[in-house]
Design a protein around this motif. Sequence first.
Motif, PDB file in Angstrom:
ATOM      1  N   ASN A 195       0.835  -1.208   0.000  1.00  0.00           N
ATOM      2  CA  ASN A 195       0.000   0.000   0.000  1.00  0.00           C
ATOM      3  C   ASN A 195       0.870   1.259   0.000  1.00  0.00           C
ATOM      4  O   ASN A 195       2.073   1.206   0.263  1.00  0.00           O
ATOM      5  CB  ASN A 195      -0.911   0.011   1.221  1.00  0.00           C
ATOM      6  CG  ASN A 195      -1.843  -1.189   1.257  1.00  0.00           C
ATOM      7  OD1 ASN A 195      -2.408  -1.570   0.239  1.00  0.00           O
ATOM      8  ND2 ASN A 195      -1.983  -1.804   2.422  1.00  0.00           N
ATOM      9  N   ASN A 196       0.218   2.384  -0.289  1.00  0.00           N
ATOM     10  CA  ASN A 196       0.919   3.667  -0.245  1.00  0.00           C
ATOM     11  C   ASN A 196       1.367   3.970   1.182  1.00  0.00           C
ATOM     12  O   ASN A 196       0.747   3.539   2.153  1.00  0.00           O
ATOM     13  CB  ASN A 196       0.016   4.795  -0.746  1.00  0.00           C
ATOM     14  CG  ASN A 196      -0.287   4.668  -2.227  1.00  0.00           C
ATOM     15  OD1 ASN A 196       0.504   4.115  -2.985  1.00  0.00           O
ATOM     16  ND2 ASN A 196      -1.427   5.173  -2.655  1.00  0.00           N
ATOM     17  N   SER A 197       2.448   4.723   1.282  1.00  0.00           N
ATOM     18  CA  SER A 197       2.977   5.106   2.592  1.00  0.00           C
ATOM     19  C   SER A 197       2.540   6.524   2.944  1.00  0.00           C
ATOM     20  O   SER A 197       2.133   7.291   2.073  1.00  0.00           O
ATOM     21  CB  SER A 197       4.511   5.023   2.592  1.00  0.00           C
ATOM     22  OG  SER A 197       4.950   3.733   2.263  1.00  0.00           O
ATOM     23  N   LYS A 198       2.626   6.843   4.216  1.00  0.00           N
ATOM     24  CA  LYS A 198       2.289   8.181   4.682  1.00  0.00           C
ATOM     25  C   LYS A 198       3.448   8.756   5.483  1.00  0.00           C
ATOM     26  O   LYS A 198       3.959   8.121   6.402  1.00  0.00           O
ATOM     27  CB  LYS A 198       1.027   8.163   5.538  1.00  0.00           C
ATOM     28  CG  LYS A 198      -0.257   8.032   4.730  1.00  0.00           C
ATOM     29  CD  LYS A 198      -1.489   8.286   5.577  1.00  0.00           C
ATOM     30  CE  LYS A 198      -2.752   8.238   4.721  1.00  0.00           C
ATOM     31  NZ  LYS A 198      -3.966   8.518   5.533  1.00  0.00           N
ATOM     32  N   ALA A 199       3.830   9.958   5.101  1.00  0.00           N
ATOM     33  CA  ALA A 199       4.862  10.683   5.841  1.00  0.00           C
ATOM     34  C   ALA A 199       4.171  11.625   6.824  1.00  0.00           C
ATOM     35  O   ALA A 199       3.358  12.460   6.421  1.00  0.00           O
ATOM     36  CB  ALA A 199       5.750  11.470   4.886  1.00  0.00           C
ATOM     37  N   ILE A 200       4.474  11.470   8.092  1.00  0.00           N
ATOM     38  CA  ILE A 200       3.910  12.329   9.136  1.00  0.00           C
ATOM     39  C   ILE A 200       5.037  13.213   9.655  1.00  0.00           C
ATOM     40  O   ILE A 200       5.991  12.728  10.256  1.00  0.00           O
ATOM     41  CB  ILE A 200       3.291  11.502  10.268  1.00  0.00           C
ATOM     42  CG1 ILE A 200       2.166  10.620   9.710  1.00  0.00           C
ATOM     43  CG2 ILE A 200       2.764  12.401  11.378  1.00  0.00           C
ATOM     44  CD1 ILE A 200       1.534   9.695  10.731  1.00  0.00           C
ATOM     45  N   ILE A 201       4.919  14.497   9.387  1.00  0.00           N
ATOM     46  CA  ILE A 201       5.979  15.446   9.735  1.00  0.00           C
ATOM     47  C   ILE A 201       5.492  16.353  10.856  1.00  0.00           C
ATOM     48  O   ILE A 201       4.530  17.121  10.677  1.00  0.00           O
ATOM     49  CB  ILE A 201       6.390  16.296   8.518  1.00  0.00           C
ATOM     50  CG1 ILE A 201       6.841  15.387   7.367  1.00  0.00           C
ATOM     51  CG2 ILE A 201       7.497  17.265   8.891  1.00  0.00           C
ATOM     52  CD1 ILE A 201       5.825  15.203   6.285  1.00  0.00           C
ATOM     53  N   ASP A 202       6.103  16.244  11.998  1.00  0.00           N
ATOM     54  CA  ASP A 202       5.816  17.116  13.137  1.00  0.00           C
ATOM     55  C   ASP A 202       6.976  18.079  13.327  1.00  0.00           C
ATOM     56  O   ASP A 202       8.141  17.666  13.367  1.00  0.00           O
ATOM     57  CB  ASP A 202       5.623  16.293  14.414  1.00  0.00           C
ATOM     58  CG  ASP A 202       4.301  15.539  14.420  1.00  0.00           C
ATOM     59  OD1 ASP A 202       3.412  15.901  13.627  1.00  0.00           O
ATOM     60  OD2 ASP A 202       4.172  14.576  15.201  1.00  0.00           O
ATOM     61  N   MET A 203       6.639  19.371  13.438  1.00  0.00           N
ATOM     62  CA  MET A 203       7.662  20.385  13.680  1.00  0.00           C
ATOM     63  C   MET A 203       7.183  21.316  14.784  1.00  0.00           C
ATOM     64  O   MET A 203       5.976  21.566  14.921  1.00  0.00           O
ATOM     65  CB  MET A 203       7.980  21.168  12.406  1.00  0.00           C
ATOM     66  CG  MET A 203       8.540  20.284  11.290  1.00  0.00           C
ATOM     67  SD  MET A 203       9.193  21.222   9.895  1.00  0.00           S
ATOM     68  CE  MET A 203      10.666  21.942  10.631  1.00  0.00           C
ATOM     69  N   GLN A 204       8.129  21.829  15.564  1.00  0.00           N
ATOM     70  CA  GLN A 204       7.792  22.673  16.702  1.00  0.00           C
ATOM     71  C   GLN A 204       8.136  24.135  16.411  1.00  0.00           C
ATOM     72  O   GLN A 204       9.253  24.441  15.982  1.00  0.00           O
ATOM     73  CB  GLN A 204       8.543  22.212  17.958  1.00  0.00           C
ATOM     74  CG  GLN A 204       8.055  20.902  18.542  1.00  0.00           C
ATOM     75  CD  GLN A 204       8.459  19.696  17.722  1.00  0.00           C
ATOM     76  OE1 GLN A 204       9.546  19.668  17.154  1.00  0.00           O
ATOM     77  NE2 GLN A 204       7.577  18.709  17.640  1.00  0.00           N
ATOM     78  N   VAL A 205       7.142  25.002  16.620  1.00  0.00           N
ATOM     79  CA  VAL A 205       7.370  26.448  16.512  1.00  0.00           C
ATOM     80  C   VAL A 205       7.179  27.061  17.889  1.00  0.00           C
ATOM     81  O   VAL A 205       6.640  26.436  18.812  1.00  0.00           O
ATOM     82  CB  VAL A 205       6.402  27.091  15.491  1.00  0.00           C
ATOM     83  CG1 VAL A 205       6.633  26.520  14.101  1.00  0.00           C
ATOM     84  CG2 VAL A 205       4.954  26.879  15.913  1.00  0.00           C
ATOM     85  N   GLY A 206       7.652  28.291  18.020  1.00  0.00           N
ATOM     86  CA  GLY A 206       7.538  28.968  19.302  1.00  0.00           C
ATOM     87  C   GLY A 206       6.099  29.275  19.675  1.00  0.00           C
ATOM     88  O   GLY A 206       5.213  29.377  18.821  1.00  0.00           O
ATOM     89  N   ILE A 207       5.880  29.452  20.966  1.00  0.00           N
ATOM     90  CA  ILE A 207       4.535  29.733  21.452  1.00  0.00           C
ATOM     91  C   ILE A 207       4.009  31.059  20.944  1.00  0.00           C
ATOM     92  O   ILE A 207       2.791  31.279  20.848  1.00  0.00           O
ATOM     93  CB  ILE A 207       4.515  29.699  23.013  1.00  0.00           C
ATOM     94  CG1 ILE A 207       3.083  29.687  23.545  1.00  0.00           C
ATOM     95  CG2 ILE A 207       5.313  30.861  23.564  1.00  0.00           C
ATOM     96  CD1 ILE A 207       2.349  28.419  23.295  1.00  0.00           C
ATOM     97  N   ASP A 208       4.917  31.962  20.574  1.00  0.00           N
ATOM     98  CA  ASP A 208       4.524  33.291  20.090  1.00  0.00           C
ATOM     99  C   ASP A 208       4.309  33.322  18.593  1.00  0.00           C
ATOM    100  O   ASP A 208       4.014  34.392  18.035  1.00  0.00           O
ATOM    101  CB  ASP A 208       5.612  34.316  20.457  1.00  0.00           C
ATOM    102  CG  ASP A 208       5.815  34.419  21.966  1.00  0.00           C
ATOM    103  OD1 ASP A 208       4.818  34.205  22.693  1.00  0.00           O
ATOM    104  OD2 ASP A 208       6.948  34.689  22.411  1.00  0.00           O
ATOM    105  N   ALA A 209       4.456  32.203  17.903  1.00  0.00           N
ATOM    106  CA  ALA A 209       4.327  32.181  16.446  1.00  0.00           C
ATOM    107  C   ALA A 209       2.878  32.441  16.026  1.00  0.00           C
ATOM    108  O   ALA A 209       1.923  32.050  16.712  1.00  0.00           O
ATOM    109  CB  ALA A 209       4.789  30.828  15.914  1.00  0.00           C
ATOM    110  N   ASP A 210       2.727  33.115  14.884  1.00  0.00           N
ATOM    111  CA  ASP A 210       1.410  33.389  14.309  1.00  0.00           C
ATOM    112  C   ASP A 210       0.969  32.135  13.543  1.00  0.00           C
ATOM    113  O   ASP A 210       1.407  31.898  12.414  1.00  0.00           O
ATOM    114  CB  ASP A 210       1.501  34.600  13.381  1.00  0.00           C
ATOM    115  CG  ASP A 210       0.124  35.036  12.878  1.00  0.00           C
ATOM    116  OD1 ASP A 210      -0.851  34.266  13.028  1.00  0.00           O
ATOM    117  OD2 ASP A 210       0.020  36.154  12.321  1.00  0.00           O
ATOM    118  N   ILE A 211       0.106  31.350  14.137  1.00  0.00           N
ATOM    119  CA  ILE A 211      -0.289  30.069  13.552  1.00  0.00           C
ATOM    120  C   ILE A 211      -1.046  30.272  12.240  1.00  0.00           C
ATOM    121  O   ILE A 211      -0.874  29.488  11.297  1.00  0.00           O
ATOM    122  CB  ILE A 211      -1.131  29.256  14.549  1.00  0.00           C
ATOM    123  CG1 ILE A 211      -0.344  29.003  15.843  1.00  0.00           C
ATOM    124  CG2 ILE A 211      -1.555  27.920  13.933  1.00  0.00           C
ATOM    125  CD1 ILE A 211       0.943  28.254  15.629  1.00  0.00           C
TER     126      ILE A 211
END
Length: 304
Positions: A195-211
């Motif tokens: 089956n196809n694979s899935k890339a799960i990318i988690d990255m951390q930004v600062g608490i003050d970042a404009d989401i």
Amino acid sequence: MAVEDVIQMDTKGLARRSEKFWNYLTSEELWDAVLIASVKIIAIIVASYLVVFIGKRIISRILSLRIKSPLGNSERRQQTIIKLLQSVLSYLVYFSAIVGILSAVNIQVAGLLAGAGIASVAIAFGAQSLVKDIITGFFIILEDQFGVGDYIRLNNAEGTVTEIGLRTTKILGITGEQYIIPNGQILDVVNYSVNNSKAIIDMQVGIDADIEKVEKLLTEYLKTLPPKYKELIDVPTFLGVQNVVGTEVTIRIVAETKPLEHYGIARIIRRDVKEILDKNGIPMAYPKMMLYDRGNKESERNEA
């Protein structure tokens, strides 16, 4: 009879036997038989090699066409069946060659086979594992559990399948090690190539970042990826905030790729996202340490 007479008779008998043996070694009949047997053995070996070599080529050529079956058509299934048929051909030809060589040197093959039949009864219980290996191998191929070229995890082994034989399965590990596993011992199989694979990318930004700004920038960036990378099935998805811990905000991106292509795509996305965030002044999360000076606080209380 004196001892000297006995010794003399033994010496004469030994001399006659030695002369008879030497005459046998130098006889034309013996060397004619050796020459004929040698020619037969060489012919059998050469013929066996040619049969195996040409037979493997024919099998590969015939099965290079799509194999039409209800189990599906795939290149990896072709390679699996080709390897199996070539292995069966080798076993049959080499066994026949051994029988022919024994016959060439005037060894009674029928007697050996009869003895083998009797011996087979004695070792029947010990051959149960061999029969189990062969039957399991056929079911692996029949059910298309995995094939040559698949990346799988099998028991404690993980790597690419290089061969599925009548008795064993060979797996090439990531760092070059080769696993040879009897088919009868295969219990748990995880196939990563179906089956196809899935890339799960988690990255951390600062608490003050404009989401909201982060989401807008990354959504526009993700739309540009499918034309560049054929490994992607569709446009990667920005899922938004995944977690908030302390001064870190975790954002997640999910990308669907072709089998086993998610590792490379994940590395590319991480690199590009880092560059995008840096260029737009969005802070990445980093460890922070807060120091408290108790002495100053106590002195301020006393002055108050």
